[in-house]
Write a protein that holds these residues in place. Structure first.
Motif, PDB file in Angstrom:
ATOM      1  N   ARG A 209      48.857  90.429  35.648  1.00 49.94           N
ATOM      2  CA  ARG A 209      47.945  90.749  34.791  1.00 49.94           C
ATOM      3  C   ARG A 209      48.006  90.135  33.412  1.00 49.94           C
ATOM      4  O   ARG A 209      47.020  89.693  32.833  1.00 49.94           O
ATOM      5  CB  ARG A 209      47.968  92.395  34.227  1.00 49.94           C
ATOM      6  CG  ARG A 209      46.990  92.639  33.598  1.00 49.94           C
ATOM      7  CD  ARG A 209      46.811  94.194  33.342  1.00 49.94           C
ATOM      8  NE  ARG A 209      48.189  94.770  32.522  1.00 49.94           N
ATOM      9  CZ  ARG A 209      48.340  95.987  32.219  1.00 49.94           C
ATOM     10  NH1 ARG A 209      47.610  96.785  32.518  1.00 49.94           N
ATOM     11  NH2 ARG A 209      49.515  96.077  31.555  1.00 49.94           N
TER      12      ARG A 209
ATOM     13  N   VAL B 117      46.289  86.706  33.755  1.00 46.20           N
ATOM     14  CA  VAL B 117      44.573  86.793  33.688  1.00 46.20           C
ATOM     15  C   VAL B 117      44.361  87.088  32.285  1.00 46.20           C
ATOM     16  O   VAL B 117      43.336  86.774  31.553  1.00 46.20           O
ATOM     17  CB  VAL B 117      44.203  88.052  34.711  1.00 46.20           C
ATOM     18  CG1 VAL B 117      42.461  88.119  34.622  1.00 46.20           C
ATOM     19  CG2 VAL B 117      44.618  87.645  35.693  1.00 46.20           C
ATOM     20  N   ARG B 118      44.927  88.018  31.700  1.00 46.48           N
ATOM     21  CA  ARG B 118      44.876  88.195  30.021  1.00 46.48           C
ATOM     22  C   ARG B 118      45.023  87.039  29.210  1.00 46.48           C
ATOM     23  O   ARG B 118      44.003  86.790  28.447  1.00 46.48           O
ATOM     24  CB  ARG B 118      45.618  89.374  29.739  1.00 46.48           C
ATOM     25  CG  ARG B 118      45.297  90.604  30.149  1.00 46.48           C
ATOM     26  CD  ARG B 118      46.596  91.876  29.687  1.00 46.48           C
ATOM     27  NE  ARG B 118      46.873  91.728  28.063  1.00 46.48           N
ATOM     28  CZ  ARG B 118      46.162  92.431  27.254  1.00 46.48           C
ATOM     29  NH1 ARG B 118      45.245  93.037  27.424  1.00 46.48           N
ATOM     30  NH2 ARG B 118      46.697  92.361  25.946  1.00 46.48           N
TER      31      ARG B 118
ATOM     32  N   LEU C  74      41.877  84.883  29.712  1.00 50.81           N
ATOM     33  CA  LEU C  74      40.530  85.363  29.246  1.00 50.81           C
ATOM     34  C   LEU C  74      40.962  85.122  27.499  1.00 50.81           C
ATOM     35  O   LEU C  74      39.843  84.909  27.060  1.00 50.81           O
ATOM     36  CB  LEU C  74      40.554  86.712  29.350  1.00 50.81           C
ATOM     37  CG  LEU C  74      40.224  87.116  30.762  1.00 50.81           C
ATOM     38  CD1 LEU C  74      40.372  88.773  31.021  1.00 50.81           C
ATOM     39  CD2 LEU C  74      38.591  86.971  31.056  1.00 50.81           C
ATOM     40  N   ARG C  75      42.033  85.323  27.261  1.00 53.74           N
ATOM     41  CA  ARG C  75      42.371  85.075  25.589  1.00 53.74           C
ATOM     42  C   ARG C  75      42.093  83.699  25.292  1.00 53.74           C
ATOM     43  O   ARG C  75      41.523  83.270  24.221  1.00 53.74           O
ATOM     44  CB  ARG C  75      43.644  85.741  25.395  1.00 53.74           C
ATOM     45  CG  ARG C  75      43.647  87.286  25.328  1.00 53.74           C
ATOM     46  CD  ARG C  75      45.100  87.693  25.191  1.00 53.74           C
ATOM     47  NE  ARG C  75      45.705  87.288  24.135  1.00 53.74           N
ATOM     48  CZ  ARG C  75      45.636  87.743  22.862  1.00 53.74           C
ATOM     49  NH1 ARG C  75      44.974  88.869  23.002  1.00 53.74           N
ATOM     50  NH2 ARG C  75      46.171  87.399  21.706  1.00 53.74           N
TER      51      ARG C  75
ATOM     52  N   ASP D 109      38.268  83.027  25.268  1.00 56.59           N
ATOM     53  CA  ASP D 109      37.553  83.535  24.075  1.00 56.59           C
ATOM     54  C   ASP D 109      38.107  83.259  22.756  1.00 56.59           C
ATOM     55  O   ASP D 109      37.335  83.670  21.655  1.00 56.59           O
ATOM     56  CB  ASP D 109      36.933  85.052  24.406  1.00 56.59           C
ATOM     57  CG  ASP D 109      38.234  85.936  23.949  1.00 56.59           C
ATOM     58  OD1 ASP D 109      39.332  85.378  23.507  1.00 56.59           O
ATOM     59  OD2 ASP D 109      37.968  87.326  24.239  1.00 56.59           O
ATOM     60  N   GLY D 110      39.130  82.410  22.698  1.00 60.28           N
ATOM     61  CA  GLY D 110      39.681  81.778  21.368  1.00 60.28           C
ATOM     62  C   GLY D 110      40.848  82.837  20.943  1.00 60.28           C
ATOM     63  O   GLY D 110      41.208  82.363  19.798  1.00 60.28           O
ATOM     64  N   ARG D 111      41.070  83.976  21.465  1.00 55.61           N
ATOM     65  CA  ARG D 111      42.062  84.874  20.816  1.00 55.61           C
ATOM     66  C   ARG D 111      43.515  84.281  20.910  1.00 55.61           C
ATOM     67  O   ARG D 111      44.191  84.465  20.338  1.00 55.61           O
ATOM     68  CB  ARG D 111      41.935  86.336  21.640  1.00 55.61           C
ATOM     69  CG  ARG D 111      40.829  87.131  20.916  1.00 55.61           C
ATOM     70  CD  ARG D 111      40.819  88.532  21.686  1.00 55.61           C
ATOM     71  NE  ARG D 111      40.321  88.332  22.865  1.00 55.61           N
ATOM     72  CZ  ARG D 111      40.588  88.889  24.144  1.00 55.61           C
ATOM     73  NH1 ARG D 111      41.424  90.086  23.870  1.00 55.61           N
ATOM     74  NH2 ARG D 111      40.235  88.995  25.209  1.00 55.61           N
TER      75      ARG D 111
ATOM     76  N   ARG E 190      34.561  83.339  31.780  1.00 54.37           N
ATOM     77  CA  ARG E 190      34.652  84.715  31.721  1.00 54.37           C
ATOM     78  C   ARG E 190      33.583  85.532  32.297  1.00 54.37           C
ATOM     79  O   ARG E 190      34.193  86.589  32.768  1.00 54.37           O
ATOM     80  CB  ARG E 190      34.471  85.004  30.132  1.00 54.37           C
ATOM     81  CG  ARG E 190      35.731  84.794  29.265  1.00 54.37           C
ATOM     82  CD  ARG E 190      35.508  84.794  27.846  1.00 54.37           C
ATOM     83  NE  ARG E 190      35.052  86.187  27.507  1.00 54.37           N
ATOM     84  CZ  ARG E 190      35.714  87.016  27.358  1.00 54.37           C
ATOM     85  NH1 ARG E 190      37.276  86.859  27.488  1.00 54.37           N
ATOM     86  NH2 ARG E 190      35.417  88.339  26.890  1.00 54.37           N
TER      87      ARG E 190
ATOM     88  N   LEU F 238      35.876  88.056  35.122  1.00 53.38           N
ATOM     89  CA  LEU F 238      35.819  89.549  35.178  1.00 53.38           C
ATOM     90  C   LEU F 238      35.551  90.222  36.480  1.00 53.38           C
ATOM     91  O   LEU F 238      36.202  91.069  37.029  1.00 53.38           O
ATOM     92  CB  LEU F 238      35.006  90.167  33.986  1.00 53.38           C
ATOM     93  CG  LEU F 238      35.849  89.887  32.717  1.00 53.38           C
ATOM     94  CD1 LEU F 238      34.949  90.201  31.519  1.00 53.38           C
ATOM     95  CD2 LEU F 238      37.180  90.551  32.621  1.00 53.38           C
TER      96      LEU F 238
ATOM     97  N   VAL G  65      38.058  90.030  39.327  1.00 53.93           N
ATOM     98  CA  VAL G  65      39.191  90.847  39.273  1.00 53.93           C
ATOM     99  C   VAL G  65      38.815  92.157  39.792  1.00 53.93           C
ATOM    100  O   VAL G  65      39.710  93.025  40.297  1.00 53.93           O
ATOM    101  CB  VAL G  65      40.033  90.806  37.833  1.00 53.93           C
ATOM    102  CG1 VAL G  65      40.980  91.833  37.755  1.00 53.93           C
ATOM    103  CG2 VAL G  65      40.457  89.480  37.530  1.00 53.93           C
ATOM    104  N   MET G  66      37.752  92.708  39.249  1.00 52.67           N
ATOM    105  CA  MET G  66      37.286  94.059  39.263  1.00 52.67           C
ATOM    106  C   MET G  66      36.882  94.413  40.800  1.00 52.67           C
ATOM    107  O   MET G  66      36.914  95.672  41.090  1.00 52.67           O
ATOM    108  CB  MET G  66      36.064  94.457  38.282  1.00 52.67           C
ATOM    109  CG  MET G  66      36.468  94.302  36.996  1.00 52.67           C
ATOM    110  SD  MET G  66      38.250  95.079  36.112  1.00 52.67           S
ATOM    111  CE  MET G  66      37.753  96.887  36.187  1.00 52.67           C
TER     112      MET G  66
ATOM    113  N   LEU H 191      46.613  92.344  41.126  1.00 58.82           N
ATOM    114  CA  LEU H 191      46.813  91.366  40.106  1.00 58.82           C
ATOM    115  C   LEU H 191      48.383  90.859  40.245  1.00 58.82           C
ATOM    116  O   LEU H 191      48.538  89.795  39.713  1.00 58.82           O
ATOM    117  CB  LEU H 191      46.893  92.265  38.677  1.00 58.82           C
ATOM    118  CG  LEU H 191      45.187  92.500  38.188  1.00 58.82           C
ATOM    119  CD1 LEU H 191      45.158  93.362  37.038  1.00 58.82           C
ATOM    120  CD2 LEU H 191      44.625  90.997  37.792  1.00 58.82           C
TER     121      LEU H 191
END
Lengths: 343, 343
Positions: A178, A181-182, A185-186, A189-191, A234, A238, A241-242, A249
């Protein structure tokens, strides 16, 4: 087939490891514990595998491990079951009842009339693999989930972690997958920082190649990833995964191990944090210097990717760490003990 | 009922906020935007509420907000829908198509023949509540989930977070509620510090009073929690959580707010970490000093528990922060804009 075995007269024992993904049976010599046969079959979790299927899987593994001619000489059987509670929880603990019923049916089907048949939790049989067959110590399992237990007089006296994927299992394969994957995604989106995990996870989830980051994304001096593609990535990731069960995961954990080997900073940090969580899980049981710690599960089995970093982090406790692939040798030890041998 | 309204001749507009838990309609004066009526009904998420039910909920909210005698004077309607994509994703974006179809059916049922009917994402209508009706700025939503968006020319140009409960939504109500349960489990097995959340979460989940920690557990000089009860607590807590849909973990968020007010250290740390995640989510969109930021959702609405800590943490950016309870005033603004007024 071993002809010695078929013509022998010595007593035999069987140890079973009935886990979430497979069941393994090991045939061994009663007197010295020497392994003489081995068989595997499908899942054996006492709570989640339907009864008739559980009987079939146990019988298949047993039939493969114990040649027909030797079945009459099996005097003791012990099985460690995922999903089975331990002895201190009472004989009517639901998983134990199911395991005992299924094991009796499987033995009857094969004509194995052992005088002692023991049902244990998989944590008990895992601990019983420790060298010298101690009665007290610690177990740490890190596979899809993560749990630690303190063993006293051969049964779990306390556990730590093991709260399942929704609430915990920090440091487990699920948690690592997990986190992969996080991180993807981060990054998108630039996080978060760029990482090769973004491309690797996207590929593993079957995203259209057109929305994946460039091959060198996340590598030093790598190519940038355009804002338009990040958004499309993104939007595809999503639902991919869902649409699967959450526990899938865990499938992505090996990607993190590979990326960390290739010096990806984000992947390395995920594994360091995982090891930290596993150390915390076992530390909550107040380890005493020098006591035995049996570790198992995909991450901590012999050659498991977190075995060395974990033992390094625990070095100051001088625990006697034994990594094992499964609990079947421990089940053999418990079968021999139940028959009054094996000490 | 407002008799002025029934006898008037002025043009009217309606703004709708169709969210995951309720639908709200606001009737307003076309000329000055003054609210004249208000009605609420059930969920209005364009993707998750079945079509016929969505039509019913929209029609109910509209019927309550717009008296029968005034329905012929409604010239513009705008709705912001959870689950609807934004304009830039095209007119055939699935959520938008569903929202438009349902809204047309609801308006036809009530005999409202507005000349302009606008369908928007809820993020667009939320941003349209900003003072002075700017076209560009930021939105941050922190309710059950957490997502931020950069708005350019009134439509989302980029988003950050919003990855759902399984992969993200860090700092959301779900995340806070799950952290409460995690902290309780960690206190119970010794990985974490004592916290009043253990008792509060156990009570909220309906655990037998006998397995709850003592009332003063987690309070300074509080009573200890016995090892036997801790084990029983964990054994009851895990199935109680797993028997409900995961998103119900958000129900426990208010407990954390209360515990933090009562100076529980663990609860305070959860909220600080939540605010940090929300700051990170909005920071990924590179806020520019002085630009508008509309915040909403249970945690950030007016009087929301994280509103003050969030604005404090963002103070150095001098953003113009507007907290709003829902997007219906923004939908009114968009309806008036679509009709050529409201600037």
């Amino acid at each position: 087939m071993n002809s010695d075995l078929n013509q022998g007269r010595e007593g035999l024992v069987v140890g079973l490891d009935a886990g979430g993904t497979r069941t393994r049976a090991v045939l061994a010599d009663l007197a010295d514990g020497r392994p003489l046969g081995d068989g595997t079959s499908g899942p054996g979790n006492a709570l989640t595998v339907p009864g008739p299927e559980l009987v079939d899987h146990l019988a298949e593994a047993l039939a493969r491990a114990v040649p027909e001619g030797a079945r009459g000489r099996v005097t003791a059987v012990a099985g460690g079951f995922a999903g089975a509670g331990h002895q201190a929880q009472g004989a009517d603990e639901p998983g134990r009842v199911r395991a005992r019923t299924a094991l009796s049916a499987a033995l009857a089907r094969l004509g194995i009339a052992a005088t002692t048949v023991g049902v244990h939790s998989d944590i008990e049989t895992t601990f019983a693999t420790a060298r010298g067959n101690p009665a007290d110590g610690l177990v740490l399992v890190a596979g899809t989930g993560a749990v630690a237990a303190r063993i006293a007089a051969r049964v779990p006296a306390a556990t730590s972690g093991g709260d399942g994927w929704l609430l915990g299992d920090d440091g487990s394969g699920f948690w690592i997958g997990r986190s992969a994957v996080r991180s993807a995604l981060r990054a998108a989106d630039g996080r978060g920082a760029p990482t090769v995990l973004a491309r690797a996870v996207g590929r593993e989830l079957g995203l259209p190649p057109g929305v994946l980051p460039p091959e060198s994304y996340g590598v030093a001096d790598g190519v940038a990833w355009s804002a338009v593609l990040r958004t499309a990535y993104r939007a595809h990731l999503l639902p991919a995964v869902m649409d699967r069960p959450p526990v899938r995961l865990a499938d992505h954990a090996p990607l993190v191990v590979r990326a960390a080997e290739e010096k990806d900073g984000v992947a390395g940090e995920i594994l360091r944090e995982a090891v930290g969580s596993l150390v915390e899980t076992v530390s909550a049981l107040a380890p005493r210097p020098g006591e035995p710690l049996v570790v198992t599960g995909g991450l901590l089995a012999p050659h498991g990717p977190l075995l060395t970093p974990l033992t390094d982090r625990l070095a100051h406790l001088a625990l006697e760490v034994t990594p094992v692939s499964d609990g079947s040798p421990g089940a053999v030890a418990l079968a021999r003990l139940a028959h009054g041998t094996g000490r």
